[in-house]
Design a protein around this motif. Structure first.
Motif, short mmCIF file in Angstrom:
data_model
loop_
_atom_site.label_atom_id
_atom_site.label_comp_id
_atom_site.label_asym_id
_atom_site.label_seq_id
_atom_site.Cartn_x
_atom_site.Cartn_y
_atom_site.Cartn_z
N GLN A 176 0.83 -1.20 0.00
CA GLN A 176 0.00 0.00 0.00
C GLN A 176 0.87 1.25 0.00
O GLN A 176 2.01 1.21 0.47
CB GLN A 176 -0.91 0.01 1.23
CG GLN A 176 -1.98 -1.06 1.20
CD GLN A 176 -2.98 -0.90 2.34
OE1 GLN A 176 -2.69 -0.24 3.34
NE2 GLN A 176 -4.15 -1.50 2.20
N PRO A 177 0.33 2.35 -0.49
CA PRO A 177 1.08 3.61 -0.42
C PRO A 177 1.50 3.92 1.01
O PRO A 177 0.73 3.70 1.96
CB PRO A 177 0.08 4.64 -0.93
CG PRO A 177 -0.81 3.86 -1.85
CD PRO A 177 -0.94 2.51 -1.22
N GLY A 178 2.73 4.39 1.14
CA GLY A 178 3.29 4.68 2.46
C GLY A 178 4.03 3.52 3.07
O GLY A 178 4.71 3.68 4.09
N LYS A 200 5.12 5.10 -3.16
CA LYS A 200 4.07 5.81 -3.86
C LYS A 200 3.60 4.98 -5.05
O LYS A 200 4.38 4.16 -5.57
CB LYS A 200 4.59 7.16 -4.36
CG LYS A 200 5.12 8.06 -3.25
CD LYS A 200 5.68 9.36 -3.83
CE LYS A 200 6.19 10.28 -2.73
NZ LYS A 200 6.72 11.56 -3.28
N PRO A 201 2.37 5.19 -5.53
CA PRO A 201 1.91 4.43 -6.70
C PRO A 201 2.84 4.57 -7.90
O PRO A 201 3.01 3.61 -8.67
CB PRO A 201 0.54 5.04 -6.98
CG PRO A 201 0.06 5.51 -5.63
CD PRO A 201 1.30 6.01 -4.94
N SER A 241 -0.22 0.03 -4.51
CA SER A 241 -1.62 0.31 -4.79
C SER A 241 -2.45 0.12 -3.53
O SER A 241 -2.16 -0.75 -2.70
CB SER A 241 -2.13 -0.61 -5.89
OG SER A 241 -3.52 -0.43 -6.09
N SER A 242 -3.49 0.93 -3.41
CA SER A 242 -4.40 0.76 -2.28
C SER A 242 -5.57 -0.13 -2.68
O SER A 242 -6.46 -0.40 -1.87
CB SER A 242 -4.90 2.12 -1.80
OG SER A 242 -5.47 2.85 -2.87
#
Length: 113
Positions: free
Chosen positions: A12-14, A85-86, A112-113
Protein backbone atom coordinates in the motif's frame (compact mmCIF):
# COMPACT_ATOMS: atom_id res chain seq x y z
CA UNK A 1 27.28 -13.12 -14.77
CA UNK A 2 24.02 -13.50 -12.86
CA UNK A 3 21.94 -10.74 -11.30
CA UNK A 4 19.14 -12.16 -9.15
CA UNK A 5 16.75 -9.54 -7.82
CA UNK A 6 14.14 -10.44 -5.21
CA UNK A 7 11.94 -8.95 -2.53
CA UNK A 8 9.26 -7.26 -4.57
CA UNK A 9 5.55 -7.49 -3.91
CA UNK A 10 2.29 -5.64 -3.47
CA UNK A 11 2.35 -2.78 -0.99
CA UNK A 12 0.00 0.00 0.00
CA UNK A 13 1.08 3.61 -0.42
CA UNK A 14 3.29 4.68 2.46
CA UNK A 15 4.59 1.18 3.00
CA UNK A 16 8.12 -0.19 2.79
CA UNK A 17 9.92 -2.93 0.92
CA UNK A 18 13.51 -4.11 0.86
CA UNK A 19 14.85 -5.46 -2.41
CA UNK A 20 17.93 -7.66 -2.71
CA UNK A 21 20.10 -8.43 -5.70
CA UNK A 22 22.55 -11.31 -5.49
CA UNK A 23 25.43 -10.84 -7.90
CA UNK A 24 27.66 -13.64 -9.16
CA UNK A 25 30.30 -14.07 -11.83
CA UNK A 26 32.05 -10.73 -11.32
CA UNK A 27 34.50 -9.17 -8.90
CA UNK A 28 31.76 -7.54 -6.86
CA UNK A 29 34.17 -5.54 -4.73
CA UNK A 30 35.35 -3.35 -7.61
CA UNK A 31 32.11 -2.84 -9.53
CA UNK A 32 29.95 0.25 -9.17
CA UNK A 33 26.38 -1.00 -8.93
CA UNK A 34 22.95 0.48 -9.53
CA UNK A 35 19.26 -0.19 -9.21
CA UNK A 36 17.01 0.49 -12.16
CA UNK A 37 13.27 0.29 -12.71
CA UNK A 38 10.95 -0.01 -15.65
CA UNK A 39 7.33 1.01 -15.34
CA UNK A 40 4.70 -0.21 -17.83
CA UNK A 41 5.04 1.60 -21.13
CA UNK A 42 8.17 3.45 -20.04
CA UNK A 43 11.88 3.06 -20.56
CA UNK A 44 14.11 1.59 -17.90
CA UNK A 45 15.60 4.28 -15.68
CA UNK A 46 18.27 4.34 -12.97
CA UNK A 47 17.04 5.10 -9.46
CA UNK A 48 20.09 4.63 -7.23
CA UNK A 49 23.83 4.13 -7.61
CA UNK A 50 26.36 2.80 -5.15
CA UNK A 51 30.06 2.95 -5.90
CA UNK A 52 32.53 0.18 -5.17
CA UNK A 53 33.57 2.25 -2.13
CA UNK A 54 29.98 2.70 -0.95
CA UNK A 55 29.14 6.27 -1.94
CA UNK A 56 25.58 6.70 -3.14
CA UNK A 57 23.48 8.87 -5.46
CA UNK A 58 19.76 8.87 -6.13
CA UNK A 59 17.26 9.96 -8.72
CA UNK A 60 15.30 13.01 -7.59
CA UNK A 61 12.09 10.99 -7.64
CA UNK A 62 13.30 8.66 -4.87
CA UNK A 63 15.70 10.87 -2.91
CA UNK A 64 14.90 10.79 0.80
CA UNK A 65 12.74 7.66 0.45
CA UNK A 66 15.07 4.99 -0.97
CA UNK A 67 18.40 3.82 0.44
CA UNK A 68 20.89 1.69 -1.47
CA UNK A 69 23.52 -0.42 0.29
CA UNK A 70 25.79 -3.35 -0.44
CA UNK A 71 27.16 -6.35 1.45
CA UNK A 72 30.58 -7.37 0.16
CA UNK A 73 30.56 -10.67 2.05
CA UNK A 74 27.27 -11.70 0.42
CA UNK A 75 27.88 -10.12 -3.02
CA UNK A 76 24.50 -8.48 -2.61
CA UNK A 77 23.08 -5.04 -3.26
CA UNK A 78 20.00 -3.85 -1.38
CA UNK A 79 17.37 -1.20 -1.99
CA UNK A 80 15.36 -0.11 1.03
CA UNK A 81 12.22 1.61 -0.21
CA UNK A 82 10.18 3.64 2.27
CA UNK A 83 7.11 5.82 1.90
CA UNK A 84 6.23 4.03 -1.31
CA UNK A 85 4.07 5.81 -3.86
CA UNK A 86 1.91 4.43 -6.70
CA UNK A 87 4.39 5.91 -9.18
CA UNK A 88 7.05 3.57 -7.77
CA UNK A 89 5.22 0.67 -9.40
CA UNK A 90 7.68 -0.99 -11.76
CA UNK A 91 9.94 -3.97 -12.30
CA UNK A 92 13.18 -3.34 -10.44
CA UNK A 93 16.56 -4.56 -11.66
CA UNK A 94 20.15 -4.28 -10.56
CA UNK A 95 23.14 -3.98 -12.86
CA UNK A 96 26.45 -2.19 -12.95
CA UNK A 97 26.40 1.60 -13.07
CA UNK A 98 26.98 1.38 -16.83
CA UNK A 99 24.50 -1.49 -17.31
CA UNK A 100 27.37 -3.61 -18.57
CA UNK A 101 25.93 -7.02 -17.74
CA UNK A 102 23.00 -9.04 -19.16
CA UNK A 103 19.78 -8.03 -17.43
CA UNK A 104 18.25 -10.42 -14.94
CA UNK A 105 14.50 -10.95 -14.56
CA UNK A 106 13.99 -8.20 -12.06
CA UNK A 107 11.43 -8.12 -9.28
CA UNK A 108 7.95 -6.61 -9.54
CA UNK A 109 6.95 -3.86 -7.12
CA UNK A 110 3.32 -2.79 -7.13
CA UNK A 111 2.13 0.08 -4.95
CA UNK A 112 -1.62 0.31 -4.79
CA UNK A 113 -4.40 0.76 -2.28
Amino acid sequence: VQLQASGGGLMQPGGSLRLSCRVSGINFRIVHMAWYRQAPGKEREPVAHISAEGSTTYADSVKGRFTVSRDYARNTVYLQMDNLKPEDTAVYFCNSRTAAFPWGRGTQVTVSS
